[in-house]
Scaffold this motif. Structure first.
Motif, PDB file in Angstrom:
ATOM      1  N   LEU A  84      75.279  57.298   1.495  1.00 48.19           N
ATOM      2  CA  LEU A  84      76.615  57.084   0.944  1.00 48.19           C
ATOM      3  C   LEU A  84      77.632  57.984   1.671  1.00 48.19           C
ATOM      4  O   LEU A  84      77.247  59.062   2.102  1.00 48.19           O
ATOM      5  CB  LEU A  84      76.659  57.313  -0.564  1.00 48.19           C
ATOM      6  N   SER A 111      80.612  55.949  11.911  1.00 52.83           N
ATOM      7  CA  SER A 111      80.659  57.236  11.235  1.00 52.83           C
ATOM      8  C   SER A 111      82.066  57.837  11.277  1.00 52.83           C
ATOM      9  O   SER A 111      82.945  57.326  11.986  1.00 52.83           O
ATOM     10  CB  SER A 111      79.677  58.199  11.920  1.00 52.83           C
ATOM     11  N   MET A 112      82.232  58.928  10.567  1.00 57.28           N
ATOM     12  CA  MET A 112      83.511  59.642  10.608  1.00 57.28           C
ATOM     13  C   MET A 112      83.805  60.030  12.056  1.00 57.28           C
ATOM     14  O   MET A 112      82.926  60.538  12.750  1.00 57.28           O
ATOM     15  CB  MET A 112      83.446  60.887   9.723  1.00 57.28           C
ATOM     16  N   ASP A 171      72.875  53.421   6.675  1.00 56.23           N
ATOM     17  CA  ASP A 171      74.081  54.263   6.734  1.00 56.23           C
ATOM     18  C   ASP A 171      75.188  53.423   7.359  1.00 56.23           C
ATOM     19  O   ASP A 171      74.910  52.370   7.955  1.00 56.23           O
ATOM     20  CB  ASP A 171      73.792  55.527   7.573  1.00 56.23           C
ATOM     21  N   LEU A 210      77.005  68.815   7.781  1.00 55.22           N
ATOM     22  CA  LEU A 210      77.106  67.617   8.656  1.00 55.22           C
ATOM     23  C   LEU A 210      77.928  67.963   9.894  1.00 55.22           C
ATOM     24  O   LEU A 210      78.985  68.603   9.805  1.00 55.22           O
ATOM     25  CB  LEU A 210      77.751  66.407   7.950  1.00 55.22           C
ATOM     26  N   ASN A 224      72.427  57.622  14.514  1.00 61.20           N
ATOM     27  CA  ASN A 224      73.465  58.655  14.361  1.00 61.20           C
ATOM     28  C   ASN A 224      72.917  59.992  13.846  1.00 61.20           C
ATOM     29  O   ASN A 224      71.713  60.265  13.931  1.00 61.20           O
ATOM     30  CB  ASN A 224      74.566  58.108  13.440  1.00 61.20           C
ATOM     31  N   ASN A 225      73.826  60.811  13.301  1.00 56.60           N
ATOM     32  CA  ASN A 225      73.482  62.133  12.771  1.00 56.60           C
ATOM     33  C   ASN A 225      72.380  62.095  11.705  1.00 56.60           C
ATOM     34  O   ASN A 225      71.518  62.983  11.653  1.00 56.60           O
ATOM     35  CB  ASN A 225      74.743  62.852  12.237  1.00 56.60           C
TER      36      ASN A 225
HETATM   37  N1  NVA Z   1      76.861  58.934   9.530  1.00 53.15           N
HETATM   38  C1  NVA Z   1      77.824  59.179   8.490  1.00 53.15           C
HETATM   39  C2  NVA Z   1      77.223  59.975   7.375  1.00 53.15           C
HETATM   40  C3  NVA Z   1      78.160  60.248   6.228  1.00 53.15           C
HETATM   41  C4  NVA Z   1      77.528  61.077   5.154  1.00 53.15           C
HETATM   42  C5  NVA Z   1      79.022  59.897   9.097  1.00 53.15           C
HETATM   43  O1  NVA Z   1      78.810  60.825   9.893  1.00 53.15           O
HETATM   44  O2  NVA Z   1      80.149  59.540   8.788  1.00 53.15           O
END
Ligand code: NVA
Ligand code: CP
Length: 309
Positions: free
Chosen positions: A268, A231-232, A227, A130, A165-166
């Motif tokens: 998650l 995000s983080m 999601d 990620l 997002n990602n």
């Molecule tokens: N879009 C979220 C995915 C977490 C698995 C994040 O980047 O925090």
């Protein structure tokens, strides 16, 4: 990018359809083996993996570490405070040192460029766990879960509801390789990266739609996917985003519009009551836990492929 028998796993569309489906087949095969209790298949025996985490994680850390161990290897967890890649030491130095100890690297980072730099300087395969840009291991696990529950990815309709997002970028890049219908329903201003949308459309493989109307979008979906809205790295925007994302919650009303064939999926961690209701996560057509379980099996197959095993 290919290195004498070693392959990075950075973006799904770095591979062709045949290779992606082959990896997913392998995942099914090794999953069945592990589920049967078989513990003598040890292709990673004598191998070590460094896992670099700049962000928190539950699934990614536990599934990579457990999977690598179950297939005979040893994984080393390096948390955000351990090596502080890019801060205590430059990425290009970390890449070359770690490559001298370990057979494979998995990294979860903020900037995607840091991952590209790491892969560029490493002399062993690098797996993307990620970045701010994408999350290919997640979408491989999701694809495996769809194959198990629906029978295929090809020809299905997947509707993602929420932030562009990602996760969305990896769905788009999967649709650049495998023909299915991918719709992202997001608030105005929270669309996925334009270049990535265009790249996926230009590939001319899947049907891609970006819309601001979740109710229209979910009709006839095989999968409704959600999601977190923040995000983080965006957690300080959470309150603001909760305002903007009103109407993008996946709840029973939206699932009813989708239809009885629709499965609910979520990578998650979920914030119950925010992007998805408790009822939807707990409903019989929710496959979020098989999805989480498949992280390990998809990644085992990805690592086997990357190591040429
Ligand atoms: N879009 C979220 C995915 C977490 C698995 C994040 O980047 O925090
Ligand atoms: N889905 C996922 O990547 O979870 P973690 O952040 O817990 O690893």
């Amino acid at each position: 990018e290919e290195k004498t028998g070693y392959k990075n796993f950075l973006h799904i569309n770095d591979f062709d359809k045949g290779t992606i489906l082959k990896i997913l087949d392998r995942a099914k095969e090794v999953k069945a083996l592990l589920k049967s209790g078989e513990r003598t298949y040890l292709p990673f025996k004598g191998k070590t993996m460094a896992m670099i985490f700049a962000k928190p994680s539950m699934r990614t850390r536990v599934s990579f570490e457990t999977g690598f161990y179950l297939l005979g290897g040893h994984a080393i967890f390096l948390g955000p405070k351990d090596i502080e890649m890019g801060k205590r030491e430059e990425t290009r130095d970390v890449a070359r040192v770690i490559s001298r100890y370990n057979d494979i690297i998995m990294a979860r980072l903020f900037a995607h460029q840091d991952l590209l730099d790491l892969a560029n300087y490493a002399s062993v395969p690098v797996i993307n766990g990620l970045t701010d840009y994408n999350h290919p291991c997640q979408i491989m696990a999701d694809a495996l879960t769809m194959i198990e529950h629906i029978g295929q990815i090809e020809g299905t309709k997947v509707v993602y509801v929420g932030d562009g997002n990602n996760i969305v970028h990896s769905w788009l890049l999967l649709a650049a390789v495998i023909p299915f219908h991918f719709v992202c329903a997001c608030p105005k201003g929270f669309e996925p990266d334009k270049e990535t949308v265009e790249k996926a459309q230009r590939a001319g493989v899947g049907k891609i739609e970006i819309t601001n109307d979740p109710k229209e979008a979910v009709k006839g979906a095989d999968v409704v996917y959600s999601d977190v809205w923040a995000s983080m790295g965006q957690k300080e925007e959470a309150a603001y985003r909760r305002q903007v994302f009103q109407g993008f919650q996946v709840n029973e009303e939206l699932m009813k519009i989708a239809g009885p064939q629709a499965y609910f999926m979520h990578c998650l961690p979920a914030e119950r009551g925010v992007e998805v209701t408790n009822e939807v996560i707990e409903a019989p057509n929710s496959i979020v836990f098989p999805q989480a379980e498949n992280r390990m099996h998809a990644q085992n197959a990805i690592m086997l492929h990357s190591l040429g095993l």
